[in-house]
Enzyme design. Sequence first.
Site, short mmCIF file in Angstrom:
data_model
loop_
_atom_site.label_atom_id
_atom_site.label_comp_id
_atom_site.label_asym_id
_atom_site.label_seq_id
_atom_site.Cartn_x
_atom_site.Cartn_y
_atom_site.Cartn_z
N SER A 1 58.03 73.90 -25.70
CA SER A 1 56.98 74.70 -25.07
C SER A 1 56.71 74.21 -23.66
O SER A 1 56.92 73.02 -23.36
CB SER A 1 55.70 74.57 -25.89
OG SER A 1 54.59 75.04 -25.17
N TYR B 1 49.38 69.30 -29.13
CA TYR B 1 50.53 70.19 -29.33
C TYR B 1 51.64 69.86 -28.33
O TYR B 1 52.81 69.67 -28.70
CB TYR B 1 50.07 71.63 -29.16
CG TYR B 1 51.15 72.68 -29.26
CD1 TYR B 1 51.59 73.13 -30.50
CD2 TYR B 1 51.71 73.24 -28.12
CE1 TYR B 1 52.57 74.11 -30.59
CE2 TYR B 1 52.68 74.22 -28.21
CZ TYR B 1 53.11 74.66 -29.45
OH TYR B 1 54.07 75.62 -29.53
#
Lengths: 333, 333
Positions: free
Chosen positions: A126, A150
Amino acid sequence: MHILILGAGGMIGRKLTGQLLAEGAVGARAITGLTLADIAAPPRPDTDLPVTCAAADLSDPAAAARLVAGRPDLIFHLAAIVSGEAEADFDKGYRINLGGMEALLAAIRAEGARAPYCPRLVFTSSLAVFGAPFPEVIPDDFAPAPLTSYGTQKAICELLLNDHSRRGLVDGVGIRLPTVVIRPGKPNRAASGFFSGILREPLIGEPAALPVPRETRHWFCSPRAAVGYLIHAAGMDTAPLGAQRCLSMPALSATVADEIAALERIAGPEAVRLIREVPDDGIARIVAGWPQAFDAARATALGFRGDADFDSIIRQHIADDLGGRIGPGAARG
Amino acid sequence: MHILILGAGGMIGRKLTGQLLAEGAVGARAITGLTLADIAAPPRPDTDLPVTCAAADLSDPAAAARLVAGRPDLIFHLAAIVSGEAEADFDKGYRINLGGMEALLAAIRAEGARAPYCPRLVFTSSLAVFGAPFPEVIPDDFAPAPLTSYGTQKAICELLLNDHSRRGLVDGVGIRLPTVVIRPGKPNRAASGFFSGILREPLIGEPAALPVPRETRHWFCSPRAAVGYLIHAAGMDTAPLGAQRCLSMPALSATVADEIAALERIAGPEAVRLIREVPDDGIARIVAGWPQAFDAARATALGFRGDADFDSIIRQHIADDLGGRIGPGAARG
């Protein structure tokens, strides 16, 4: 080739499954079977190929071992807890997003210890591996410095993927996905949700809230482009990657105003009038800390391709998720 | 304050223990007790303070929990498998170098869940988090891209330390140690061993092999400087670190020729004549992939200090490890 998709039940997983079945091969190798896994068993796709649909918690080492026991030639690892949940629930985020990768890699190593085995492993990382402050355009050698759990989990997975690939334990490619728009389905509460919502809702005649200024710029790809990255990563020659297996993708840098202008061109001013400005300082602050653009020179040279503009992203959504119909009464994708 | 030192039995751990006891305080806070842990129980230092010496395998979560149960105010985490061993033994490297940090952080989180607890955690990272190609002088924002399993493990620990600190679970500082010279004791087989050996052996009248060209440049600190970094990290205000808790240290960029010139100034040409050139392409290739210099602007601004030159590093070794005596017959440090 046999393909294992982890996280096959999610939006990208389902579209990836469909595209793989439509193409029937990865590069020159015909697909001979699929194993589709997710926390709940993914729906069985319509195909004559042998398909196994499995419910599996990847962070359970035994579950990971069972999935890898069939020695798939190609593994897509898309399974993850989303950013907001990983931030809200520390233990769950680390267990799924890091523990899942660790269990998968351990299962692959164990298979390799029994008999030579080095599957292609395509992992969805990501842009959250990067943290502000950013340059206006982020180069390939910009240092990952995540500012969320995350992003930290994804950055650690990248390091593990690199080291395992360097040692010949897997043949890894990490794809740093941009924000995917237009996400089909209902609005969700993700901080990034409005980037999809301000297009998706007006396209079916529903109102949508815009919580940030129109000049807000971010980095986007369509679901089709995301699936295209993954399939390209599955078939590419990985030798040019060397030890650095993770890539920022070429994608679309655009503002909210660009989104709205494209919406107007395709669905008219009445669609645009459904967007209400509802400033939300909390969301604006979060989004202000996100990347605006990347110079993805490495991935571009390796043949990855992003979207041309928001017009094509909207047309894609209408074709793929709305059955070609827009306006009040159109079915939600 | 109570201090826990993990890896207290190693060279840096023993020197750190001695220096902490000599100073009696960290910043303005008096030291009230020490827990010294290593895979074998460290030797008991000579002090009136309460000291616990423990044998503990940090990668065992129960052992980590026992060590943290006393809620130390300050934890030094120096315990690690060295680079060569982490490369040779995949499982052991990950278990100790990553699993050890994970177990330590889990134990700290568990204590914090019982009652508020946020100890200062000083972690020894390494310049091995960086991988070639390098610029001549590596800036603070250069991207970690390790090319060994050891470097990967340290880079992952840095990410975990950052995320835990951002969440207020620990108050972490990561110190990327340069290559420490002069390591006292016997020659070892580490690829970097000759950087110490070509000084340490001739200083006591023993021969030493030089496997690389004299123009080979690398990045060094003395044991005293390494201990100084750790103690400064223990007492510093961490607010200016923000989310990026790990720092490259200001240290000494020098060539093998610089080392030899300093040796000649201090121990004379007869010492230098004990260095034999024994080219080793394997070692030369490894060392050619190592950093040569850093611009450690952040750490310098935060008050960290390295060594001035190799003359002072050699004089320190003579004082600290050789009891002030050099030449044939001097005791090995």
